[in-house]
Design a protein around this motif. Sequence first.
Motif, PDB file in Angstrom:
ATOM      1  N   HIS B 284       0.704  -1.334  -0.007  1.00  0.00           N
ATOM      2  CA  HIS B 284       0.008   0.026   0.123  1.00  0.00           C
ATOM      3  C   HIS B 284       0.955   1.298   0.049  1.00  0.00           C
ATOM      4  CE1 HIS B 284      -4.093   1.678   0.251  1.00  0.00           C
ATOM      5  NE2 HIS B 284      -4.020   2.086   1.262  1.00  0.00           N
ATOM      6  N   ASP B 285       0.224   2.335  -0.036  1.00  0.00           N
ATOM      7  CA  ASP B 285       1.243   3.629   0.275  1.00  0.00           C
ATOM      8  C   ASP B 285       0.291   4.622   0.939  1.00  0.00           C
ATOM      9  OD1 ASP B 285      -0.422   4.920  -1.643  1.00  0.00           O
ATOM     10  OD2 ASP B 285       0.909   4.843  -3.294  1.00  0.00           O
ATOM     11  N   LEU B 310      -6.340  -1.462   3.946  1.00  0.00           N
ATOM     12  CA  LEU B 310      -4.942  -1.866   3.552  1.00  0.00           C
ATOM     13  C   LEU B 310      -4.232  -0.679   4.502  1.00  0.00           C
ATOM     14  CD1 LEU B 310      -5.053  -2.251  -0.289  1.00  0.00           C
ATOM     15  CD2 LEU B 310      -4.739  -4.078   1.580  1.00  0.00           C
ATOM     16  N   LEU B 311      -2.999  -0.956   4.882  1.00  0.00           N
ATOM     17  CA  LEU B 311      -2.136  -0.412   5.670  1.00  0.00           C
ATOM     18  C   LEU B 311      -0.706  -0.144   5.037  1.00  0.00           C
ATOM     19  CD1 LEU B 311      -2.438  -2.087   9.209  1.00  0.00           C
ATOM     20  CD2 LEU B 311      -3.769  -0.013   8.343  1.00  0.00           C
ATOM     21  N   PRO B 312      -0.271   1.194   4.936  1.00  0.00           N
ATOM     22  CA  PRO B 312       1.004   1.421   4.480  1.00  0.00           C
ATOM     23  C   PRO B 312       1.965   0.548   5.262  1.00  0.00           C
ATOM     24  CG  PRO B 312       0.172   3.199   5.541  1.00  0.00           C
ATOM     25  CD  PRO B 312      -0.864   2.289   5.689  1.00  0.00           C
ATOM     26  N   ALA B 313       2.899  -0.149   4.516  1.00  0.00           N
ATOM     27  CA  ALA B 313       3.836  -1.058   5.441  1.00  0.00           C
ATOM     28  C   ALA B 313       5.281  -1.142   4.611  1.00  0.00           C
ATOM     29  CB  ALA B 313       3.426  -2.501   4.679  1.00  0.00           C
ATOM     30  N   PRO B 345       8.111  11.711  -1.136  1.00  0.00           N
ATOM     31  CA  PRO B 345       7.996  11.046   0.078  1.00  0.00           C
ATOM     32  C   PRO B 345       7.377  12.119   1.247  1.00  0.00           C
ATOM     33  CG  PRO B 345      10.068  11.476  -0.390  1.00  0.00           C
ATOM     34  CD  PRO B 345       9.476  11.810  -1.640  1.00  0.00           C
ATOM     35  N   LEU B 346       6.662  11.491   2.248  1.00  0.00           N
ATOM     36  CA  LEU B 346       5.969  12.288   3.131  1.00  0.00           C
ATOM     37  C   LEU B 346       6.615  12.068   4.750  1.00  0.00           C
ATOM     38  CD1 LEU B 346       2.524  11.765   2.242  1.00  0.00           C
ATOM     39  CD2 LEU B 346       3.734  14.233   2.106  1.00  0.00           C
ATOM     40  N   PRO B 347       7.356  13.151   5.206  1.00  0.00           N
ATOM     41  CA  PRO B 347       7.820  12.650   6.470  1.00  0.00           C
ATOM     42  C   PRO B 347       6.805  12.245   7.557  1.00  0.00           C
ATOM     43  CG  PRO B 347       7.836  14.938   6.085  1.00  0.00           C
ATOM     44  CD  PRO B 347       7.465  14.381   4.800  1.00  0.00           C
ATOM     45  N   ALA B 348       7.084  11.078   8.351  1.00  0.00           N
ATOM     46  CA  ALA B 348       6.144  10.366   9.112  1.00  0.00           C
ATOM     47  C   ALA B 348       6.691  10.497  10.532  1.00  0.00           C
ATOM     48  CB  ALA B 348       5.715   9.059   8.532  1.00  0.00           C
ATOM     49  N   LEU B 349       7.822   9.906  10.871  1.00  0.00           N
ATOM     50  CA  LEU B 349       8.282   9.863  11.929  1.00  0.00           C
ATOM     51  C   LEU B 349       9.743  10.547  12.183  1.00  0.00           C
ATOM     52  CD1 LEU B 349       7.759   6.279  12.473  1.00  0.00           C
ATOM     53  CD2 LEU B 349       6.336   7.835  13.453  1.00  0.00           C
ATOM     54  N   HIS B 350       9.964  11.093  13.300  1.00  0.00           N
ATOM     55  CA  HIS B 350      11.366  11.632  13.763  1.00  0.00           C
ATOM     56  C   HIS B 350      11.776  10.855  14.917  1.00  0.00           C
ATOM     57  CE1 HIS B 350      13.315  15.182  16.023  1.00  0.00           C
ATOM     58  NE2 HIS B 350      14.107  14.775  15.134  1.00  0.00           N
ATOM     59  N   PHE B 351      13.131  10.712  14.716  1.00  0.00           N
ATOM     60  CA  PHE B 351      13.828   9.792  15.750  1.00  0.00           C
ATOM     61  C   PHE B 351      15.195  10.377  15.983  1.00  0.00           C
ATOM     62  CE2 PHE B 351      16.492   6.126  17.532  1.00  0.00           C
ATOM     63  CZ  PHE B 351      15.883   6.058  18.548  1.00  0.00           C
ATOM     64  N   ARG B 352      15.552  10.560  17.407  1.00  0.00           N
ATOM     65  CA  ARG B 352      16.865  11.166  17.634  1.00  0.00           C
ATOM     66  C   ARG B 352      17.657   9.936  18.416  1.00  0.00           C
ATOM     67  NH1 ARG B 352      16.821  16.716  19.975  1.00  0.00           N
ATOM     68  NH2 ARG B 352      16.764  16.872  17.457  1.00  0.00           N
ATOM     69  N   PRO B 353      18.586   9.356  17.542  1.00  0.00           N
ATOM     70  CA  PRO B 353      19.417   8.241  18.556  1.00  0.00           C
ATOM     71  C   PRO B 353      19.524   8.575  19.999  1.00  0.00           C
ATOM     72  CG  PRO B 353      20.090   8.839  16.169  1.00  0.00           C
ATOM     73  CD  PRO B 353      19.300   9.791  16.605  1.00  0.00           C
ATOM     74  N   ALA B 392      11.571   8.840   9.308  1.00  0.00           N
ATOM     75  CA  ALA B 392      10.859   7.688   8.527  1.00  0.00           C
ATOM     76  C   ALA B 392       9.948   8.396   7.574  1.00  0.00           C
ATOM     77  CB  ALA B 392      10.185   7.144   9.207  1.00  0.00           C
ATOM     78  N   PHE B 393       9.946   8.132   5.958  1.00  0.00           N
ATOM     79  CA  PHE B 393       9.052   8.648   5.266  1.00  0.00           C
ATOM     80  C   PHE B 393       8.187   7.779   4.542  1.00  0.00           C
ATOM     81  CE2 PHE B 393      12.949  11.401   5.165  1.00  0.00           C
ATOM     82  CZ  PHE B 393      12.505  12.684   5.146  1.00  0.00           C
ATOM     83  N   ASP B 394       6.820   8.050   4.845  1.00  0.00           N
ATOM     84  CA  ASP B 394       5.927   7.288   3.933  1.00  0.00           C
ATOM     85  C   ASP B 394       6.198   7.675   2.424  1.00  0.00           C
ATOM     86  OD1 ASP B 394       4.692   6.092   6.201  1.00  0.00           O
ATOM     87  OD2 ASP B 394       3.491   7.733   6.434  1.00  0.00           O
TER      88      ASP B 394
END
Lengths: 425, 425
Positions: B284-285, B310-313, B345-353, B392-394
């Motif tokens: 999906h997307d 359906l779910l984007p995977a 692409p669409l930014p979805a999640l942000h993570f700082r190590p 993370a980009f969708d």
Amino acid sequence: MFDKKYQSDVALTVNPLDKGIGALDAACAPEVIAARGWNLLREDLNLPAAVLSQSRLEHNLAWMQRFATEYGAKLAPHGKTTMAPRLFARQLEAGAWGMTLATAHQVRVAHAHGVRRILMANQLVGRRNMAMVAELLVDPSFEFFCLVDAVDQVQQLASFFGETGQTIQVLIELGVSGGRTGVRDDAQLQAVLDALAQSHGVVKLAGLEVYEGVLSDEGLIRAFLLRAVKTLQGLANTGRLQRSPAVLSGAGSAWYDVVAEEFSRADIGAPLDVVLRPGCYLTHDVGVYRAAQAQIQVRNPLAHKMRTSLLPALQVWAYVQSVPEPACAIVALGKRDVAFDAGLPLPALHFRPGRCKPSPVSAHWEVTGMMDQHAYLKITPGDDLRVGDMIAFDISHPCLTFDKWRQICVIDDAYNIVDVVQTYF
Amino acid sequence: MFDKKYQSDVALTVNPLDKGIGALDAACAPEVIAARGWNLLREDLNLPAAVLSQSRLEHNLAWMQRFATEYGAKLAPHGKTTMAPRLFARQLEAGAWGMTLATAHQVRVAHAHGVRRILMANQLVGRRNMAMVAELLVDPSFEFFCLVDAVDQVQQLASFFGETGQTIQVLIELGVSGGRTGVRDDAQLQAVLDALAQSHGVVKLAGLEVYEGVLSDEGLIRAFLLRAVKTLQGLANTGRLQRSPAVLSGAGSAWYDVVAEEFSRADIGAPLDVVLRPGCYLTHDVGVYRAAQAQIQVRNPLAHKMRTSLLPALQVWAYVQSVPEPACAIVALGKRDVAFDAGLPLPALHFRPGRCKPSPVSAHWEVTGMMDQHAYLKITPGDDLRVGDMIAFDISHPCLTFDKWRQICVIDDAYNIVDVVQTYF
């Protein structure tokens, strides 16, 4: 330069399951492909297939090396274009000083194939990416540079390579407002210099880098290049540079002549390696880079004097799959096979299996749209075009064409396949 | 279905030189990757990296299989989307009747990985392409179909497979004016039927195929589907069909519900396999296919009844490489890594190590442009975003994202890498 010791993890085989090659019973070394006797016009390849012209590659290799050498500049061709180590080897054999790459992954691929001097024209960011470079730096014959443009980033490099007990060479990237990466002004520059000074010798400043391709005006580009020279002079005068010769690098595939001119007359009062980084010259194209090269032939005295220019060396061949309407043919060539972001592919040659040789296509044939696996070719009712005919397409934007192929056949002028290059995207 | 006998030419290894994976000393089997203990958030992968969500893949697999089954239809997922044989295997294990592929090359890859029923939803054209299929048809357990839409093309098939002494099953493709391939009218249809009759049994008619995705209006699509049913009835009534059950196939990823409705109530007076061919459902997307699926959830009673959708995977992760201006971050993610032809692409999640888990990105972050290896991310001055952060980009358009990757890690919901799927583009 091509130490076998560092090639142990390289799969030197042509996979029979890859597209665009001929019949193979099992994986084989690319060196033995010529002996298979494949010929494009005898339909020995499964199409679509990308092919490189051996003679044109050789012409372009020699042309650009001569251009750089006459300016007294070093060539570090941008390997991201092809990601084909067999082509890297030819670029180095032709006289290149090293290779440019864009990512840690690309650096690793090039090193694994024997490249021993790499300018990574990007910031190196992320734990695993840094670890990959650290693993390569264990090799004492390997010289590596990456870019820095921010305090955080210098600190991250200093922390990582401090822990591994290694040093890493960097170039400060200068950027322009509204551009891509790179320090924008003197305050950012000074902050980066301070961070470098605090890295306790882990992050070593080797010189300066620009990517002028974010600008499109010659005057602005020359001013940017002069700012780079002046900045590097300042770094030299204040004893900031920790490599001799220092490195001053610029030049994508559209403005390398202007960079060569401006940088080759730079005097920073210290030894200097001027490093040019064009990538697309090797295959050239008939789109964005042909347009850029036409400007270079006009404005640059050396290019003008050389009389020849770069030649398009990469084509993609495909079959006519259907002619469902009198003015429309569907070609089995899609977005999976060829770049489409800088102009659609241009039909160049038409060949009907069984004939002697290809002929130029009708001038009015035009690709009007593409899907994942299909192209729409506009023709005129009555044109002599049939299902099963082969068409060679010229391309615009080699980078995004190379990355569609894992194997690309190299052909001689009689369409015999004389070599295969593998890509590592 | 997965006969090892036919897998001898398959390289079942993860190449340490591929991008987007963790540290490997040597090539290894994908089955052992889970034991490496890689975790995305611990920065064990070199980024950019594409990742597939295990749980979402499973959800989508089950969702679409149930949808097809409830309509009494067979599923032949379009494998061109992923070209990942480990995913083909999961689709077949979930109940798919066979796989759809787009080219002879893709057919060969799927067969080499054990797929034993393939609908090539394209015309088979060209000597080497036909030879590849002929080599596979030697396998008595392999059922194959391709499309025909022209006299020339039927004659070329008849000539080639007549010489090899084989037969080949085909579906007549119906097309629409201004569309892609396929016979446009009754005259073209009759000409193809005549050519089939003259093939002396070499080219066997198994049924009919349409690709309704060239249209974008539901009414026109339903009319086209009814034309297909009526045409197939005519073929059945006149004894033209040489397979029982006959095959009636349609459906890309945007209109599979309408095709299921129209084809599942078809009565051609003979046994019938209705075969649906969506491909993008598996991952999906959040772009073109989310929009299409939203329409399906509204208009289709079964989808509505199933309550879930359906779910984007599939996501692509990358590092922030530079924040050179207060409102602009440069991300190490380019056209080489993700589809860009049907929305960026669409930014979805942000993570700082170092943190516990990712958080949703600020709603105003937006990719405004991409180059080969870089993305421009528009932010607001003061946003908490730094060099070394992960995003993370969708994606929109899974097909042109899959083909950027040779290995794609599969993650569980805790970002542990539990599998790797290889692609064969």
